[in-house]
Design a protein around this motif. Structure first.
Motif, PDB file in Angstrom:
ATOM      1  N   LYS A 172       0.834  -1.192   0.000  1.00  0.00           N
ATOM      2  CA  LYS A 172       0.000   0.000   0.000  1.00  0.00           C
ATOM      3  C   LYS A 172       0.880   1.259   0.000  1.00  0.00           C
ATOM      4  O   LYS A 172       0.644   2.207  -0.747  1.00  0.00           O
ATOM      5  N   ASP A 191      -1.886   6.060   3.984  1.00  0.00           N
ATOM      6  CA  ASP A 191      -2.939   5.709   4.903  1.00  0.00           C
ATOM      7  C   ASP A 191      -2.315   5.232   6.225  1.00  0.00           C
ATOM      8  O   ASP A 191      -1.487   4.327   6.223  1.00  0.00           O
ATOM      9  N   PRO A 193      -3.548   3.549   9.463  1.00  0.00           N
ATOM     10  CA  PRO A 193      -4.705   2.999  10.172  1.00  0.00           C
ATOM     11  C   PRO A 193      -4.567   3.117  11.689  1.00  0.00           C
ATOM     12  O   PRO A 193      -5.528   3.354  12.394  1.00  0.00           O
ATOM     13  N   SER A 194      -3.368   2.927  12.224  1.00  0.00           N
ATOM     14  CA  SER A 194      -3.179   3.061  13.672  1.00  0.00           C
ATOM     15  C   SER A 194      -1.717   3.419  13.894  1.00  0.00           C
ATOM     16  O   SER A 194      -0.950   3.523  12.964  1.00  0.00           O
ATOM     17  N   SER A 200       2.664   1.308  10.314  1.00  0.00           N
ATOM     18  CA  SER A 200       1.899   2.541  10.423  1.00  0.00           C
ATOM     19  C   SER A 200       2.780   3.657  10.924  1.00  0.00           C
ATOM     20  O   SER A 200       2.687   4.797  10.481  1.00  0.00           O
TER      21      SER A 200
END
Lengths: 433, 227
Positions: A172, A191, A193-194, A200
């Motif tokens: 991604k 992106d 997410p967390s 992340s």
């Protein structure tokens, strides 16, 4: 991205390979360990049991026949004349090893390993040794073995999940980064997410980096916009004053002055344009354009000019489409053709000749502009795309010396490349898109 | 013609206003975006000339606001920025034409006149016209036939389009850049005067045997077909 490609990516990814390797190693280690423990323990157990029984038999042989029944860890039982096992034993008997049997004794519900001792008088004595504890340990080991197999399978599953997570996460990030590179749109973000996992966290850091780059790019753009605004405006004012004067006096001096001012402004504009193309990498407005249409339009625009100079333009253009900006591509190829017309050898016997071809080669578009002019020296071939470079013989020709630099900037914005070659006739410029 | 100039550089706006006055047009000047929008909404103008980078209110926002309110007054955007993205943004916000600084006054004047003309001809029935005529020359857009003094003239596709554009804007000066943008439909900067050769070819066909050229060259500006 199509699923098949993603799948291939996944299989080839380092995370997947690592996970698979881990699984194989874990499994192999567990199997080896299990096998060796099992093998050695059983072997040891069999041997020691046999030794105990043998020594007991030897003991019995030397002394009197023992009493029937249980004595400590030992069990003694006489067999009947036919040599049959007693009822208390007969139930569940298994062969343990050569000459040794194992059974649950009905008398005390314990497990015994036993050998049959035939005395000299033909009497047969079953000598047993209590192996309940060892046997229980053995069973425990068995259960533990199964557990460890289950654990290995859990490890396999978890590492599969981890690798899927890591691969999809990195994919991604890579996709977004690729998209940013392709479109030059620095306002995009990854992106997140967390914040708990490393990926992340990395995406967050990369986002900060992107924000910083974007801020810098905006800064650069602002500076160059300000240069454009602040410097070109007074330049324009000067040019306009000269124009007014030229209209008033209408003499040669003022016309020459106006011409000089225009030339200066044109150079300035071209320079700004190139640096903007190089720094901004704006591709968001790119769309599919037919290169054949562009090249043919360009030829119809330039053909009369060439004919007037006695230059023939041959062309062979394949029907190819490219993702890009129509006006910029037109400008780039027009500069190449304009250059070719400027330098083509009209004085050569047979007249000037320019050939323009466009074809697909190895999945990319190859556009070739060839003239029969004086060409460029070998050591200068790669310099012709430099800013303000002008071949010695063309210093006197009117121009900014930025035409080919602009070509290079435009082509590179389209992820292409452009280079010059010396041909037997003149200069050949190859553009790969 | 009445023109509104919204430009924060006083020299540039004075230069434009002076030129417009010489060309017979009156103009008002606004030095910032707010004043510009106020004048544009309260007064009636034939053409607006709006700079992109303005104090108080961005030039594109002025045009967007006007278009949002249904005001169709032709607007020409002036800008020091020149890349395609900017041009696209400018035209998308409702501008009719986009001119990058530095520009020659003749270029601006030609565009102002063409923009004003386009509005007035499309208000009449100019848009549906299929036959263009000036003097003894006629051009039929449907049959693509060109005749001068009853004699038919054989033109190539580009020559036809050139003549068509010049005829549609008869009486106003058309610059070389405007021809490139409208006849060839490419926004680019030719390093040589490629257009001149096309014009001279066109002339050699339509002026055959005549003294005065049908298409007149305006020095330092472009070409015109006099009515």
């Amino acid at each position: 991205m199509p699923d098949a490609q993603r799948q291939r990516h996944y299989i080839r990814s380092s995370s997947f390979v690592m996970a698979a390797l881990f699984t194989v190693l874990c499994g192999a280690a567990a199997l080896c360990l299990g096998y060796f423990i099992n093998f050695f323990a059983k072997d040891h157990f069999v041997h020691s049991t046999e030794a105990v029984l043998d020594s007991q038999i030897a003991l019995v042989k030397m002394s009197d026949m023992p009493q029937e029944g249980i004595q400590g860890d030992y069990l003694y039982h006489f067999l009947d004349e036919k040599g049959r096992l007693p009822d208390t034993v007969a139930g569940d008997v298994s062969r343990f090893s050569e000459g040794i049997i194992v059974f649950d004794y009905a008398g005390d519900q314990r497990r015994y390993a036993a050998k049959i001792y035939s005395a000299a008088d033909g009497e047969k004595l079953l000598i047993g040794f209590d192996i309940t504890r060892i046997s229980n340990d053995f069973r425990l080991m068995h259960i533990m073995g199964i557990c460890s197999i289950i654990f290995v399978m859990i490890v396999v599953f978890v590492s599969y999940l981890i690798s899927v997570f890591v691969v999809s996460g990195t994919n991604k990030i890579a996709d977004t980064a690729q998209h940013i590179i392709k479109t030059g749109d620095l306002s995009q973000r990854l992106d997140v997410p967390s914040r708990w996992d490393d990926l992340s966290n990395m995406a967050g850091v990369l986002n900060d980096l992107l924000a910083r780059i974007e801020a810098l790019m905006i800064g650069v753009r602002r500076v160059s916009d300000n240069i454009a605004h602040d410097l070109r405006t007074p330049l324009t004012r000067m040019r306009n004053r000269i124009e007014t004067l030229q209209e008033k006096y209408n003499d040669e001096d003022h016309t020459a002055l106006l011409h000089d001012a225009d030339h200066m402004l044109r150079t300035f504009t071209a320079l700004l344009r190139i640096s903007r193309l190089e720094t901004e990498q704006q591709r968001s407005h790119f769309q599919d354009v037919n290169l054949k249409t562009i090249l043919q339009d360009m030829i119809t625009l330039y053909e009369p000019l060439a004919e007037e100079k006695g230059i023939r333009i041959d062309h062979d253009i394949a029907d190819v489409t490219v993702k890009g900006d129509k006006d910029m591509l037109f400008q780039a190829f027009a500069n190449l053709l304009d250059n070719a017309i400027k330098y083509t050898g009209q004085h050569i016997s047979g007249g000037g000749h320019i050939s323009l071809t466009a074809a697909m080669q190895n999945g990319r578009i190859r556009v070739r502009v060839q003239d029969n002019g004086p060409g460029v020296d070998d050591d200068e071939l790669d310099k012709i795309f430099d800013r303000f470079y002008r071949a010695e013989q063309s210093r006197t020709t009117d121009g900014t010396g930025l035409g080919l630099s602009l070509v290079k900037a435009v082509i590179e914005l389209h992820h292409g490349s452009v280079y010059a070659e010396k041909s037997d006739q003149g200069l050949r410029i190859i553009t790969i898109l | 013609m009445r023109i509104l100039i919204v430009e924060d550089d006083k020299d540039v706006s004075a230069y434009i206003a002076k030129g417009m006055k010489e060309a017979g047009h009156t103009s008002d000047i606004a030095g910032n975006g707010k004043d510009g929008l106020f004048l544009a909404t309260t007064e009636a103008y034939d053409v607006l000339i709006i700079d992109r980078m303005l104090p108080e209110l961005d030039g594109l926002r002025i045009i967007q606001t006007l278009r949002g309110a249904g005001d169709p007054t032709p607007a020409i955007i002036l800008s020091a920025l020149g890349e395609v993205d900017d041009r696209v943004k400018g035209l998308r916000s409702g501008g009719d034409d986009y001119l990058v600084k530095p520009f020659a006054f003749a270029e601006l004047l030609a565009r102002v006149e063409v923009a004003a003309n386009r509005r007035s001809t499309s208000n009449e029935n100019g848009a549906g016209q299929t036959n263009l005529q000036v003097g003894d020359l006629t051009l039929d857009l449907l049959s693509r036939a060109v005749k001068r003094g009853g004699q038919s003239i054989d033109l190539q596709a580009t020559e036809f389009r050139l003549l068509e554009y010049l005829l549609k804007n008869k009486g106003t000066v058309v610059t070389r850049t405007m021809l490139l943008e409208n006849v060839w439909d490419y926004h680019f900067d030719p390093q040589t005067n490629v257009i001149d050769v096309h014009i001279s070819r066109l002339r050699s066909k339509i002026d055959k045997g005549r003294e005065a050229p049908f298409i007149r060259t305006v020095r330092g500006a472009g070409y015109i077909i006099d009515v």
